[in-house]
Design a protein around this motif. Structure first.
Motif: not given
Length: 199
Positions: A179-194
């Motif tokens: 789950x953490x790996x997927x979240x990190x991938x989504x963040x780096x892919x721009x899916x999530x913007x922090x």
């Protein structure tokens, strides 16, 4: 995006499977416990409830203003026998054993107390009614203990967890890491913007 969703589905399936297994094992465990308790209860009480108590109640009659003393004595001996033979519950279910013993002693004391009284026909009917009510209460204690047994979710899950501790912990940790790996991938892919606030 579809690749990530499929990735999540594949890696969370083991966790879902574990949850289903826990529910299934709980039901199986509960059924085994209930069946075992039913067998113990039948072995101890069945003959008393269906034959010996009703037969002994019929022996309690009165004549010449007195209750048949042998009928009282036989019933009291039977009550003592029930208490002795249900000793298993003293160590397995002390609350039930205490309720059971108190009721048996209450019935025995009632019989001894009334055994020397003088009776008319109407008084004997009143005595018989009171005795039957006490016997009914005794039957109810056994019945309620049998049908009212419920295994708590917490205790069952504890038992299952102890038996499958390594598998459950391993699967949960693996799922969390994924789950953490997927979240990190989504963040780096721009899916999530922090948005990090600037100072």
């Amino acid at each position: 995006m579809s690749l990530i969703i499929n990735f999540l589905k594949i890696n969370f399936l083991p966790l879902v499977a574990i949850l289903i297994s826990i529910i299934s094992l709980r039901q199986s465990h509960k059924s085994t416990v209930v069946n075992l308790e039913a067998k113990y209860s039948d072995d101890i009480f069945k003959n008393y409830l269906l034959k010996e108590i009703p037969n002994n109640l019929e022996k309690i009659t009165f004549k010449n203003e007195k209750i048949n003393s042998s009928g009282i004595d036989d019933m009291c001996e039977l009550l003592v026998s029930i208490r002795k033979n249900s000793i298993y519950y003293k160590y397995h279910d002390s609350d039930f054993y205490e309720d059971l013993s108190e009721k048996l002693v209450e019935i025995e004391d009632f019989l001894v107390e009334k055994g020397n009284d003088k009776f008319t026909e109407s008084n004997f009917k009143k005595f018989s009614k009171e005795l039957n009510e006490r016997i009914h209460s005794f039957y109810s204690i056994i019945h309620n203990n049998h049908v009212g047994k419920k295994e708590s979710w917490i205790n069952t899950i504890k038992i299952i967890f102890q038996k499958n501790k390594k598998i459950i912990i391993s699967s949960v940790l693996t799922s969390l890491v994924i789950f953490l790996i997927v979240i990190i991938i989504l963040i780096y892919s721009g899916f999530f913007v922090i948005n990090i606030p600037k100072h």
